[in-house]
Design a protein around this motif. Structure first.
Motif, PDB file in Angstrom:
ATOM      1  N   TRP A 449       0.833  -1.212   0.000  1.00 36.53           N
ATOM      2  CA  TRP A 449       0.000   0.000   0.000  1.00 36.53           C
ATOM      3  C   TRP A 449       0.867   1.263   0.000  1.00 36.53           C
ATOM      4  N   ALA A 450       1.976   1.217   0.767  1.00 32.33           N
ATOM      5  CA  ALA A 450       2.843   2.391   0.880  1.00 32.33           C
ATOM      6  C   ALA A 450       3.807   2.521  -0.299  1.00 32.33           C
ATOM      7  N   GLY A 451       3.839   1.507  -1.148  1.00 31.81           N
ATOM      8  CA  GLY A 451       4.749   1.567  -2.289  1.00 31.81           C
ATOM      9  C   GLY A 451       6.186   1.232  -1.934  1.00 31.81           C
ATOM     10  N   ILE A 452       6.385   0.448  -0.876  1.00 31.35           N
ATOM     11  CA  ILE A 452       7.736   0.056  -0.443  1.00 31.35           C
ATOM     12  C   ILE A 452       8.025  -1.348  -0.962  1.00 31.35           C
ATOM     13  N   LYS A 453       9.139  -1.498  -1.640  1.00 33.92           N
ATOM     14  CA  LYS A 453       9.546  -2.799  -2.150  1.00 33.92           C
ATOM     15  C   LYS A 453      10.665  -3.359  -1.280  1.00 33.92           C
ATOM     16  N   VAL A 454      10.612  -4.663  -1.058  1.00 34.54           N
ATOM     17  CA  VAL A 454      11.644  -5.354  -0.280  1.00 34.54           C
ATOM     18  C   VAL A 454      12.377  -6.309  -1.206  1.00 34.54           C
ATOM     19  N   ASP A 455      13.681  -6.151  -1.286  1.00 42.43           N
ATOM     20  CA  ASP A 455      14.464  -7.006  -2.177  1.00 42.43           C
ATOM     21  C   ASP A 455      15.876  -7.113  -1.614  1.00 42.43           C
ATOM     22  N   GLY A 456      16.595  -8.106  -2.069  1.00 40.71           N
ATOM     23  CA  GLY A 456      17.967  -8.292  -1.602  1.00 40.71           C
ATOM     24  C   GLY A 456      18.450  -9.675  -1.948  1.00 40.71           C
ATOM     25  N   THR A 457      19.505 -10.105  -1.291  1.00 43.26           N
ATOM     26  CA  THR A 457      20.074 -11.426  -1.552  1.00 43.26           C
ATOM     27  C   THR A 457      20.368 -12.124  -0.230  1.00 43.26           C
ATOM     28  N   THR A 458      20.348 -13.450  -0.238  1.00 43.93           N
ATOM     29  CA  THR A 458      20.575 -14.214   0.982  1.00 43.93           C
ATOM     30  C   THR A 458      21.500 -15.385   0.681  1.00 43.93           C
ATOM     31  N   SER A 459      22.102 -15.891   1.752  1.00 42.85           N
ATOM     32  CA  SER A 459      23.033 -17.008   1.594  1.00 42.85           C
ATOM     33  C   SER A 459      22.312 -18.337   1.409  1.00 42.85           C
ATOM     34  N   THR A 460      21.121 -18.465   2.025  1.00 38.59           N
ATOM     35  CA  THR A 460      20.382 -19.726   1.958  1.00 38.59           C
ATOM     36  C   THR A 460      18.910 -19.438   1.674  1.00 38.59           C
ATOM     37  N   LYS A 461      18.217 -20.465   1.235  1.00 38.98           N
ATOM     38  CA  LYS A 461      16.796 -20.314   0.968  1.00 38.98           C
ATOM     39  C   LYS A 461      16.011 -20.075   2.257  1.00 38.98           C
ATOM     40  N   ALA A 462      16.515 -20.647   3.374  1.00 42.32           N
ATOM     41  CA  ALA A 462      15.808 -20.507   4.646  1.00 42.32           C
ATOM     42  C   ALA A 462      15.723 -19.056   5.107  1.00 42.32           C
TER      43      ALA A 462
END
Length: 615
Positions: A449-462
């Protein structure tokens, strides 16, 4: 993944914590000033005349407890709470056994002129209300005059007051003994509007705890379970009311069914109660004072004052007898309130405190048996298991554990009883609710709703998912598997303790609630009895005849005890809007469920909240 990120809720929580710190520091400065003057006043007062000895001779026992009924008083000394700062007061706790001791002794006390009863500002569960009502009935049947008064009679306060010789009501008051109602707020549309998504996981068809987060109305299963428990309880309650008032059977039910029509015909609710025989007199505060003066003139012959009286705790101090101490001890450990990790406080059965108490009993060679007194709707599975582990350690010493269920021993309150050698419940105990649920909120709706996107990278799927994103199916499946496994452990613990097959217990699990008498019938408890019965049985299993009871409670630092006594005597109070006070009271419970960093696997009985009757 950025480990320094802060959710909106975390920032709000930190802001509230900072605000609280500022308020506490400010009020501390004022308190220190008052403490200084209190010391001076105390020193000066110590040179004054000592007070006269208080006796009950030719007095009226003034039975007017204000607060709540508990098994054992718990004092929170860890820190100021927001309620302390804004509300300026803490809930007064009255131990059930103290109240019963006072009434039972009064029945045979020839020095007392009468007993005045006003319990309209006393909160209690139904089982406690029945016990106090029986004690008042015993006073009346002993020939002692009992006069009850209130400005409003609830279910519990009228149950107790109906056992008096005379029942008086204020002219502006009413009898609201309208039956056992259980209403809940359902938030599913609210959180939809707030863009907060709740992921709910349950095990148990009748486990209704999370329903407010998934539904907009009560489920049929929840209605069925509640009515099967509440209807027999209401019948028992009305029978006792009608017997005490010598009313025809069905009078109270008919009153509840037709009250609004009766008030339409006669808006004077107190007069309606009088016409139906629910009360004996309608009075103002001035008139009850005059009435009491005519019946029991005070020593000053002051018609504008109440009779010479003795309070509950002055009377308790007078009747308390020095008990003989024996080498053999039976330990009593209380589990009272919602089971959570941390220290015990009012309404919270803190596992840290309880485990310490059990360990102290384990180390004490004089302790020959342990009685677990449970008065809890359950709570955290993890905290419940911590308590059970400590009890296992005690049991490994070949000493018996007996459980005594009080008003409530449900869900996690059953979990902690699963290594008992014998379980006592009272007829009106609410028990069962053997089920598990988990709640995990996600903030993806707000972020979208606020137009905030969350993205990035991780070491594991967990570590791919966090609470700012919608919960993927593979995470949901894993959490549901964990909930199911916890439920399997719960049912297995109970079935092993009750010597039942797992499949045979399932029809009585699933989150269903039961009365103590029904629990005995289906095998969830062994005997109907109270704490005294449990202690006697513990002595029998331990093969001891003479013993002392050692109740383990939360340890209080001597300086904390001093400050508590000082603050109680200073009696500083601030005023707060009752609507804000209500919100403050609800805040911690809901924050517990929506904070992403909180363990939310619970074995808690939400039905139990409907049992407490407040003023």
């Amino acid at each position: 993944m950025d480990t320094n990120k802060k959710s909106i809720w975390k920032q709000a929580d930190e802001f509230l914590a900072m605000t609280r710190k500022i308020l506490v520091n400010g009020i501390t400065a004022l308190i220190l000033i008052v403490i200084t003057f209190s010391f001076i006043g105390g020193i000066v007062g110590s040179f004054g005349d000592s007070s006269e000895e208080i006796t009950s001779e030719d007095k009226v026992l003034w039975f007017k407890p204000i607060g709540v009924v508990v098994d054992t008083e718990v004092i929170n000394t860890d820190s100021f709470t927001i309620e302390d700062v804004l509300g300026g007061t803490s809930t007064e706790q009255h131990q059930l056994q103290d109240l019963l001791d006072v009434l039972n002794h009064a029945a045979d006390d020839e020095d007392l002129l009468a007993v005045y009863v006003n319990v309209s500002e006393l909160g209690m569960y139904w089982a406690s209300a029945f016990k106090i009502a029986e004690a008042v009935k015993n006073v009346r049947e002993s020939g002692k005059r009992v006069i009850a008064y209130a400005e409003e009679f609830s279910n519990s306060s009228y149950l107790i007051s109906s056992q008096a010789n005379e029942v008086l009501i204020n002219e502006m008051g009413q009898v609201t003994a309208f039956g056992l109602s259980r209403k809940r707020e359902y938030y599913v549309d609210l959180y939809k509007n707030l863009k907060i998504n709740y992921n709910v996981f349950t095990a148990g068809d009748f486990k209704s705890g999370p329903e407010p987060y998934t539904r907009d109305s009560m489920s049929e299963n929840d209605k069925l379970a509640w009515n099967e428990f509440a209807n027999p309880m209401w019948k028992k309650m009305t029978d006792m009311m009608e017997d005490g008032r010598q009313l025809a059977a069905g009078t109270i039910q008919e009153f509840g069914d037709n009250a609004w029509e009766l008030y339409k015909e006669n808006p004077e609710a107190a007069q309606v109660a009088l016409n139906l025989g629910l009360v004996d007199k309608v009075v103002t505060r001035e008139e009850i004072k005059q009435y009491m003066f005519e019946e029991f003139p005070n020593s000053e012959n002051d018609k504008y004052a109440f009779p010479d009286s003795i309070s509950i705790y002055d009377y308790l101090a007078e009747i308390d007898e020095e008990k003989e101490e024996f080498d053999n001890k039976i330990a009593v450990v209380n589990i009272e309130g919602a089971i959570m990790t941390g220290e015990a406080a009012y309404g919270i059965a803190g596992s840290d405190t309880i485990v310490k108490n059990i360990q102290s009993a384990t180390k004490n060679d004089d302790v020959k048996a342990l009685v677990l007194r449970v008065n809890s709707p359950g709570g955290s599975v993890y905290a419940s298991e911590l308590i059970t582990n400590a009890l296992n350690e005690f049991k490994a010493t070949d000493r018996p554990i007996i459980t005594s269920m009080g008003d409530i021993a449900a869900s996690g309150g059953v979990w902690v009883t699963t290594n008992s050698d014998h379980i006592f419940a009272e007829e009106d105990t609410l028990t069962g609710s053997i089920g598990v649920y988990g709640i995990i909120p996600t903030l993806d709706g707000i972020y979208d709703w606020a137009g905030i996107k969350v993205d990035g990278t991780t070491s594991t799927k967990a570590s791919e998912w966090d609470e700012r994103q919608s919960m993927p199916e593979y995470v949901k499946d894993a959490i549901q598997a964990s909930i199911d496994n916890t439920y399997f452990k719960f049912v297995s613990k109970v079935s092993d303790n009750r010597l039942m097959e797992y499949e045979d217990l399932l029809p009585f699990a699933g989150g269903r609630i039961w009365s103590g008498s029904k629990a005995l019938e289906i095998g969830l408890v062994d005997t109907i009895g109270d704490l005294t019965d449990a202690l006697s049985y513990a002595a029998k299993l331990a093969d001891i005849e003479e013993y002392s009871v050692k109740t383990y409670t939360k340890e209080i630092d001597p300086f904390d005890a001093f400050l508590l006594e000082l603050f109680e005597n200073i009696d500083i109070k601030t005023s707060i809007d009752p609507r804000i006070e209500m919100l403050i009271g609800e805040y911690p419970k809901h924050m517990m469920l929506i904070k992403p960093d909180t363990q939310n696997v619970m074995a808690y009985c939400f039905e139990c909240e409907a049992l407490m009757n407040y003023k």
